[in-house]
Design an enzyme around this catalytic site. Sequence first.
Site, PDB file in Angstrom:
ATOM      1  N   MET A   1      14.177   1.439  51.693  1.00  0.00           N
ATOM      2  CA  MET A   1      13.123   1.773  52.657  1.00  0.00           C
ATOM      3  C   MET A   1      12.391   3.057  52.260  1.00  0.00           C
ATOM      4  O   MET A   1      12.854   3.811  51.419  1.00  0.00           O
ATOM      5  CB  MET A   1      13.718   1.908  54.049  1.00  0.00           C
ATOM      6  CG  MET A   1      13.932   0.555  54.697  1.00  0.00           C
ATOM      7  SD  MET A   1      14.409   0.705  56.407  1.00  0.00           S
ATOM      8  CE  MET A   1      14.164  -0.991  56.941  1.00  0.00           C
TER       9      MET A   1
ATOM     10  N   ILE B   1      15.079   7.887  58.976  1.00  0.00           N
ATOM     11  CA  ILE B   1      15.877   7.672  57.757  1.00  0.00           C
ATOM     12  C   ILE B   1      15.050   7.914  56.497  1.00  0.00           C
ATOM     13  O   ILE B   1      15.591   8.138  55.434  1.00  0.00           O
ATOM     14  CB  ILE B   1      16.514   6.267  57.703  1.00  0.00           C
ATOM     15  CG1 ILE B   1      15.447   5.174  57.624  1.00  0.00           C
ATOM     16  CG2 ILE B   1      17.462   6.039  58.869  1.00  0.00           C
ATOM     17  CD1 ILE B   1      15.980   3.885  57.034  1.00  0.00           C
ATOM     18  N   ASP B   2      13.711   7.834  56.615  1.00  0.00           N
ATOM     19  CA  ASP B   2      12.848   7.956  55.423  1.00  0.00           C
ATOM     20  C   ASP B   2      12.705   9.392  54.926  1.00  0.00           C
ATOM     21  O   ASP B   2      12.232   9.619  53.823  1.00  0.00           O
ATOM     22  CB  ASP B   2      11.432   7.441  55.730  1.00  0.00           C
ATOM     23  CG  ASP B   2      11.397   5.963  56.036  1.00  0.00           C
ATOM     24  OD1 ASP B   2      12.412   5.291  55.794  1.00  0.00           O
ATOM     25  OD2 ASP B   2      10.354   5.487  56.508  1.00  0.00           O
TER      26      ASP B   2
ATOM     27  N   GLY C   1       9.749  10.839  64.830  1.00  0.00           N
ATOM     28  CA  GLY C   1       9.027  11.237  63.625  1.00  0.00           C
ATOM     29  C   GLY C   1       7.677  11.851  63.951  1.00  0.00           C
ATOM     30  O   GLY C   1       7.417  12.245  65.100  1.00  0.00           O
TER      31      GLY C   1
HETATM   32  P1  ADP Z   1       7.542   7.930  64.413  1.00  0.00           P
HETATM   33  O1  ADP Z   1       7.725   8.881  65.539  1.00  0.00           O
HETATM   34  O2  ADP Z   1       8.860   7.424  63.859  1.00  0.00           O
HETATM   35  O3  ADP Z   1       6.600   8.476  63.337  1.00  0.00           O
HETATM   36  P2  ADP Z   1       5.393   6.165  65.378  1.00  0.00           P
HETATM   37  O4  ADP Z   1       4.387   6.666  64.404  1.00  0.00           O
HETATM   38  O5  ADP Z   1       5.463   4.709  65.625  1.00  0.00           O
HETATM   39  O6  ADP Z   1       6.897   6.590  65.000  1.00  0.00           O
HETATM   40  O7  ADP Z   1       5.118   6.909  66.773  1.00  0.00           O
HETATM   41  C1  ADP Z   1       5.966   6.704  67.871  1.00  0.00           C
HETATM   42  C2  ADP Z   1       5.170   6.689  69.133  1.00  0.00           C
HETATM   43  O8  ADP Z   1       4.552   7.974  69.342  1.00  0.00           O
HETATM   44  C3  ADP Z   1       3.997   5.722  69.177  1.00  0.00           C
HETATM   45  O9  ADP Z   1       4.397   4.417  69.482  1.00  0.00           O
HETATM   46  C4  ADP Z   1       3.163   6.299  70.304  1.00  0.00           C
HETATM   47  O10 ADP Z   1       3.741   5.963  71.554  1.00  0.00           O
HETATM   48  C5  ADP Z   1       3.363   7.803  70.100  1.00  0.00           C
HETATM   49  N1  ADP Z   1       2.206   8.382  69.363  1.00  0.00           N
HETATM   50  C6  ADP Z   1       1.918   8.271  68.052  1.00  0.00           C
HETATM   51  N2  ADP Z   1       0.758   8.891  67.732  1.00  0.00           N
HETATM   52  C7  ADP Z   1       0.286   9.401  68.898  1.00  0.00           C
HETATM   53  C8  ADP Z   1      -0.895  10.144  69.271  1.00  0.00           C
HETATM   54  N3  ADP Z   1      -1.813  10.490  68.358  1.00  0.00           N
HETATM   55  N4  ADP Z   1      -1.046  10.496  70.566  1.00  0.00           N
HETATM   56  C9  ADP Z   1      -0.127  10.142  71.499  1.00  0.00           C
HETATM   57  N5  ADP Z   1       1.006   9.443  71.207  1.00  0.00           N
HETATM   58  C10 ADP Z   1       1.213   9.071  69.945  1.00  0.00           C
END
Ligand code: ADP
Length: 319
Positions: free
Chosen positions: A169, A126-127, A102
């Site tokens: 969700m 999924i969101d 995401g």
């Molecule tokens: P999603 O990808 O589903 O939105 P997350 O927001 O939890 O899920 O982000 C997944 C992972 O991406 C985080 O655990 C982190 O390792 C990495 N990440 C998120 N934001 C940053 C950022 N600003 N810089 C570097 N890595 C990031």
Amino acid sequence: MKRIGILTSGGDAPGMNAAIRSVVRSGLSQGIEVFGIYDGYQGLVEDKIRQLDRGDVSDIIIQGGTVLGSARLEEFKLLEIRQKAIENLKKHEIEGLVVIGGDGSYRGALALHEMGVPCIGVPATIDNDIASTEYSIGFDTALNTVIDNVDKLRDTSSSHHRCSVIEVMGNRCGDLAIYAGITTGAELIITKETGYDEMEVLERLQHIEESKKKRHAMVIISEKITDVELLAEKISRHTNFSGRSTVLGHIQRGGSPTARDRILATQFGDRAVQLLLNDVSGQCVAVNHGEIVSIDLPEALKIPRRSRKDLFELHERLV
Ligand code: ADP
């Protein structure tokens, strides 16, 4: 480019495996070696990296979840941690990376791109809360899981003059609630976009019961808006319905991906490989007006979330 890596990051979504298979097979067919990175950015930092061949991705197109595993690693925001990741990529001579996840995962990919690692993002959640794409991998499967469950609750609700409150969700983005509400004929849909007024909900349900002589009512509500068990109790107390709450929870994350998610994931994976082979980096793939496109990550991350006002109005006309 001779070697690329692939990882899945953030919340898992059905169809991630179809994207992994597509990247591996598309890469191999073009003479590229593909390496699987296990447990997202955490595995990249801890060197959980292994070469994948055709057989490793056989039959996974039908499986939910991700065979590579997913993880969250807050520390990936730190430069020195990302440097460790880059050292591991160099060790395996991996020259480009496909990141399936995401917006958070996109931020990680952008940070790596800015440090010189060619990266392409593939949207999966999924969101459906990635504003740069009309649909993300996993949304259609999750929506169909919600529909299956809500249909079942409707059968038992109408036998017992019940109002079912169903929590789905998606807090930041109410797409699961609005799409499920329309496709199951729910009486009320509550998301962050509609706002929540408890008195209004109770009055509307009572009005529906009295004026439309309904034997049952369905309320679909996004997670983290209110305590659905308490709302169901209040419905029992203040309306002629007997209120019951159901939290669908993590069941929405599982299951074999739908045809639509398999196709989307397959197209996204293949496009990501083509982009890397064409020396493109710092972009994500997306679907826009039904076409597969690619967008620069900084621009993609700035796109505001779409309003679903038109869908809410459509729902109101049909209740
Ligand atoms: P999603 O990808 O589903 O939105 P997350 O927001 O939890 O899920 O982000 C997944 C992972 O991406 C985080 O655990 C982190 O390792 C990495 N990440 C998120 N934001 C940053 C950022 N600003 N810089 C570097 N890595 C990031």
